[in-house]
Design a protein around this motif. Structure first.
Motif, PDB file in Angstrom:
ATOM      1  N   LEU A 191       0.913  -1.545   0.012  1.00 17.86           N
ATOM      2  CA  LEU A 191      -0.051  -0.069   0.115  1.00 17.86           C
ATOM      3  C   LEU A 191       1.069   0.863  -0.033  1.00 17.86           C
ATOM      4  CD1 LEU A 191      -3.051   1.261   0.037  1.00 17.86           C
ATOM      5  CD2 LEU A 191      -2.561   1.033   3.227  1.00 17.86           C
ATOM      6  N   ILE A 192       0.471   2.207  -1.021  1.00 21.78           N
ATOM      7  CA  ILE A 192       1.167   3.267  -0.844  1.00 21.78           C
ATOM      8  C   ILE A 192       1.120   4.362  -0.907  1.00 21.78           C
ATOM      9  CG2 ILE A 192       3.596   4.331  -2.767  1.00 21.78           C
ATOM     10  CD1 ILE A 192       3.954   1.694  -3.737  1.00 21.78           C
ATOM     11  N   THR A 193       1.212   5.231  -0.463  1.00 23.67           N
ATOM     12  CA  THR A 193       1.027   6.974  -0.763  1.00 23.67           C
ATOM     13  C   THR A 193       1.305   7.371  -1.243  1.00 23.67           C
ATOM     14  OG1 THR A 193       1.455   8.130   1.349  1.00 23.67           O
ATOM     15  CG2 THR A 193      -0.004   6.413   1.664  1.00 23.67           C
ATOM     16  N   ALA A 194       0.673   8.142  -2.527  1.00 21.87           N
ATOM     17  CA  ALA A 194       1.967   9.505  -3.152  1.00 21.87           C
ATOM     18  C   ALA A 194       1.036  10.598  -3.679  1.00 21.87           C
ATOM     19  CB  ALA A 194       1.577   8.830  -4.250  1.00 21.87           C
ATOM     20  N   GLY A 195       2.297  11.937  -4.222  1.00 22.30           N
ATOM     21  CA  GLY A 195       1.554  13.071  -3.965  1.00 22.30           C
ATOM     22  C   GLY A 195       1.225  13.945  -3.350  1.00 22.30           C
ATOM     23  N   PRO A 196       0.616  15.296  -3.371  1.00 25.73           N
ATOM     24  CA  PRO A 196       0.020  16.292  -2.261  1.00 25.73           C
ATOM     25  C   PRO A 196      -1.264  16.232  -2.502  1.00 25.73           C
ATOM     26  CG  PRO A 196      -0.502  16.892  -4.278  1.00 25.73           C
ATOM     27  CD  PRO A 196       0.598  15.736  -4.666  1.00 25.73           C
ATOM     28  N   THR A 197      -1.932  16.569  -1.326  1.00 24.57           N
ATOM     29  CA  THR A 197      -2.725  17.271  -0.583  1.00 24.57           C
ATOM     30  C   THR A 197      -3.318  17.703  -0.767  1.00 24.57           C
ATOM     31  OG1 THR A 197      -3.229  16.855   1.472  1.00 24.57           O
ATOM     32  CG2 THR A 197      -3.160  14.678   0.309  1.00 24.57           C
ATOM     33  N   ARG A 198      -5.358  18.500  -1.243  1.00 25.26           N
ATOM     34  CA  ARG A 198      -5.476  19.351  -1.929  1.00 25.26           C
ATOM     35  C   ARG A 198      -6.600  19.929  -0.232  1.00 25.26           C
ATOM     36  NH1 ARG A 198      -6.582  19.524  -8.195  1.00 25.26           N
ATOM     37  NH2 ARG A 198      -4.558  20.300  -9.555  1.00 25.26           N
ATOM     38  N   GLU A 251      -8.128  13.561  -3.030  1.00 23.74           N
ATOM     39  CA  GLU A 251      -7.657  15.537  -3.085  1.00 23.74           C
ATOM     40  C   GLU A 251      -7.200  15.915  -2.142  1.00 23.74           C
ATOM     41  OE1 GLU A 251      -8.609  17.704  -5.251  1.00 23.74           O
ATOM     42  OE2 GLU A 251      -8.591  16.909  -7.302  1.00 23.74           O
ATOM     43  N   SER A 252      -7.755  15.641  -0.837  1.00 20.20           N
ATOM     44  CA  SER A 252      -7.446  15.908   0.491  1.00 20.20           C
ATOM     45  C   SER A 252      -7.243  14.751   1.291  1.00 20.20           C
ATOM     46  CB  SER A 252      -9.006  16.346   1.026  1.00 20.20           C
ATOM     47  OG  SER A 252      -9.972  14.863   1.289  1.00 20.20           O
ATOM     48  N   ALA A 253      -5.977  15.411   2.620  1.00 22.00           N
ATOM     49  CA  ALA A 253      -5.902  14.215   3.408  1.00 22.00           C
ATOM     50  C   ALA A 253      -6.602  13.494   3.693  1.00 22.00           C
ATOM     51  CB  ALA A 253      -5.562  14.790   4.580  1.00 22.00           C
ATOM     52  N   LEU A 254      -8.360  14.056   4.674  1.00 23.09           N
ATOM     53  CA  LEU A 254      -9.482  13.222   5.006  1.00 23.09           C
ATOM     54  C   LEU A 254      -9.955  11.899   3.866  1.00 23.09           C
ATOM     55  CD1 LEU A 254     -11.970  15.883   6.706  1.00 23.09           C
ATOM     56  CD2 LEU A 254     -10.038  13.876   7.949  1.00 23.09           C
ATOM     57  N   GLN A 255      -9.966  12.692   2.684  1.00 26.64           N
ATOM     58  CA  GLN A 255     -10.025  11.690   1.870  1.00 26.64           C
ATOM     59  C   GLN A 255      -9.063  10.427   1.850  1.00 26.64           C
ATOM     60  OE1 GLN A 255     -10.555  13.775  -1.509  1.00 26.64           O
ATOM     61  NE2 GLN A 255     -12.496  13.997  -1.665  1.00 26.64           N
ATOM     62  N   MET A 256      -7.504  10.631   1.863  1.00 26.16           N
ATOM     63  CA  MET A 256      -6.298   9.659   1.437  1.00 26.16           C
ATOM     64  C   MET A 256      -6.558   9.460   2.662  1.00 26.16           C
ATOM     65  SD  MET A 256      -3.104  10.671   1.230  1.00 26.16           S
ATOM     66  CE  MET A 256      -3.226  11.061  -0.569  1.00 26.16           C
ATOM     67  N   ASP A 258      -9.174   7.863   5.262  1.00 28.20           N
ATOM     68  CA  ASP A 258     -10.545   7.317   4.580  1.00 28.20           C
ATOM     69  C   ASP A 258      -9.639   5.447   3.147  1.00 28.20           C
ATOM     70  OD1 ASP A 258     -11.613   8.937   6.299  1.00 28.20           O
ATOM     71  OD2 ASP A 258     -13.073   9.566   4.532  1.00 28.20           O
ATOM     72  N   ALA A 259      -9.009   6.218   2.537  1.00 31.04           N
ATOM     73  CA  ALA A 259      -8.657   5.299   1.514  1.00 31.04           C
ATOM     74  C   ALA A 259      -7.616   4.053   2.259  1.00 31.04           C
ATOM     75  CB  ALA A 259      -8.294   5.797   0.240  1.00 31.04           C
ATOM     76  N   VAL A 260      -6.376   4.782   2.664  1.00 29.41           N
ATOM     77  CA  VAL A 260      -5.928   3.976   3.843  1.00 29.41           C
ATOM     78  C   VAL A 260      -6.471   3.051   4.381  1.00 29.41           C
ATOM     79  CG1 VAL A 260      -3.737   3.881   4.897  1.00 29.41           C
ATOM     80  CG2 VAL A 260      -4.026   5.952   3.020  1.00 29.41           C
ATOM     81  N   MET A 261      -7.935   3.634   5.066  1.00 31.13           N
ATOM     82  CA  MET A 261      -7.623   2.649   6.696  1.00 31.13           C
ATOM     83  C   MET A 261      -8.794   2.121   5.838  1.00 31.13           C
ATOM     84  SD  MET A 261      -5.677   4.169   8.777  1.00 31.13           S
ATOM     85  CE  MET A 261      -6.616   2.796  10.002  1.00 31.13           C
ATOM     86  N   ALA A 262      -9.286   1.991   4.431  1.00 27.22           N
ATOM     87  CA  ALA A 262     -10.067   0.880   4.148  1.00 27.22           C
ATOM     88  C   ALA A 262      -9.185  -0.183   3.305  1.00 27.22           C
ATOM     89  CB  ALA A 262     -10.670   1.764   3.008  1.00 27.22           C
TER      90      ALA A 262
END
Length: 402
Positions: A191-198, A251-256, A258-262
């Motif tokens: 599982l990888i996160t990438a890029g900025p958040t807006r 887009e946002s940190a909150l969305q990121m 949620d996606a990670v924790m899922a």
């Protein structure tokens, strides 16, 4: 990555031949043994002496060479190479390969060799788009020839379009991937996160940072190539999704978060390469904020969740690797994050440097864990990603045995 690998670099007669000197240097840096072969046309653009000095080997250009094995240079070289790369590959050379013409050393050794063949096309954009060239490329692909490029952009003739040879750093990456394929991450979920958040202020404005996502995407690409199932949670970037990777766009940190924790429960390894905004506006206005007569404006910011820390303390936590993108006191801040976020490992990079910072195609990392550290020297982000995965694999396996 290319230690003791034998790369035969064949240079044909195009203006992009000048880039081949840099390509030789890049391949040598990766440990490859490079033998240069040149056509007569190539020697009109760059001298054999330059390439001999860089490769440490005499440049070969003669089909019948009295210094070669049995005076048959094409047979000697055909047996020697682990990979043949033609860069630049002109429309003329491409057509000869399709027709099986063997009228010089380059084309003859390609017929005589069982080594993998790759070409880096380079020509005028109209020549590249011509029906004959497109048919020839289709034929070579069907025969298993790797086609690397071309890129789009401004050309030596002044026109703009497809036909530019890929840059040396990109071709070096391709060679590394061709000759160092692994499957050591097979069966693993990464599982990888990438890029900025807006973080939206109103419908037309947001807070963000300069992250391009290139490092996270390089990690996703290399993990997939090494056999992993890859889930990439990506902030807004201008990058093509790596083939075979599941991309979850946010887009946002909150969305990121949620996606990670899922998906964190199914991951064996998590790498937090995203540059997540630390704060967000407390309220997002429903309509565009008008400037009016105001000379200043205040935003009230609230803290975003710490995604990597939350993942590392999850009851079913994966092996967790963080990133510390710092401009000063890098080691102090990286060690603090390593301990406070309960990470297994952290990769520290100096984003104040223009040559390896945000948006650069290259990077350099200092990787820290509780018992030690390792340095990954400056290279393309794909190569850096591969070397970071080597470190992660070793420590993940060691931890799994305990």
């Amino acid at each position: 990555m290319l230690k003791n690998k034998k790369v035969l670099l064949a240079i044909s007669g195009g203006i992009a031949a000048y880039k081949s000197a840099e390509l030789v240097r890049r391949l040598i840096e990766q440990g490859a043994k490079v033998q240069v072969v040149m056509t007569q046309g190539a020697q009109a653009f760059i001298t054999p002496l330059t390439l001999q000095a860089l490769s440490g080997r005499p440049v070969r250009d003669s089909l019948l060479d009295s210094t070669a094995e049995a005076a048959m240079g094409h047979i000697e070289l055909a047996r020697w190479a682990d990979l043949i790369l033609i860069a630049p590959a002109t429309a003329d050379v491409i057509a000869k390969l399709v027709a099986g013409i063997a009228d010089d050393l380059l084309t003859t050794l390609c017929l005589a060799s069982t080594a993998p063949l790759a070409i880096a096309p380079a020509m005028n954009q109209q020549m590249w788009q011509a029906r004959a060239t497109r048919d020839n490329i289709h034929t070579l692909k069907a025969r298993g020839v790797a086609i690397w490029g071309p890129a789009c952009g401004e050309q030596a003739c002044g026109e703009i379009g497809p036909g530019r040879m890929l840059e040396p750093v990109q071709l070096c990456d391709q060679v590394c991937q061709q000759l160092t394929l692994k499957s050591d991450f097979a069966g693993k979920v990464v599982l990888i996160t990438a890029g900025p958040t807006r973080e939206n202020i109103d419908p037309v404005r947001y807070l963000s940072n300069y992250s391009s996502g290139k490092m996270g995407y390089a990690l996703a690409e290399m993990a997939r190539r090494r056999g992993a199932k890859v889930i990439l949670v990506s902030g807004p970037v201008r990058l093509a999704a790596p083939a075979g990777v599941t991309v979850l766009s946010v887009e946002s940190a909150l969305q990121m978060r949620d996606a990670v924790m899922a998906h964190v429960k199914e991951a064996d390894i998590m790498i937090g390469a995203a540059a997540v905004a630390d704060f967000r506006p407390e309220h997002c206005e429903g309509q565009k904020i008008k400037k009016g007569a105001a000379t200043s404006m205040q935003l009230h910011l609230v803290k975003n969740p710490d995604i990597i820390a939350e993942a590392s303390t999850h009851p079913q936590r994966p092996f967790t690797v963080g990133f510390a993108a710092e401009t000063h006191n890098q080691e102090e801040y990286a060690n603090k994050k390593l301990i406070e976020k309960e990470l297994d490992m952290i990769a520290m990079n100096d984003v104040s440097r223009k040559d390896i910072g945000f948006n650069s195609d290259e990077n350099s990392l200092r990787v820290l864990w509780r018992e030690g550290e390792a340095v990954i020297e400056k290279a393309s982000k794909l190569i850096v990603a591969d070397q970071l995965l080597n470190e992660i694999k070793d420590h993940y396996e060691a931890k799994s045995k305990n």
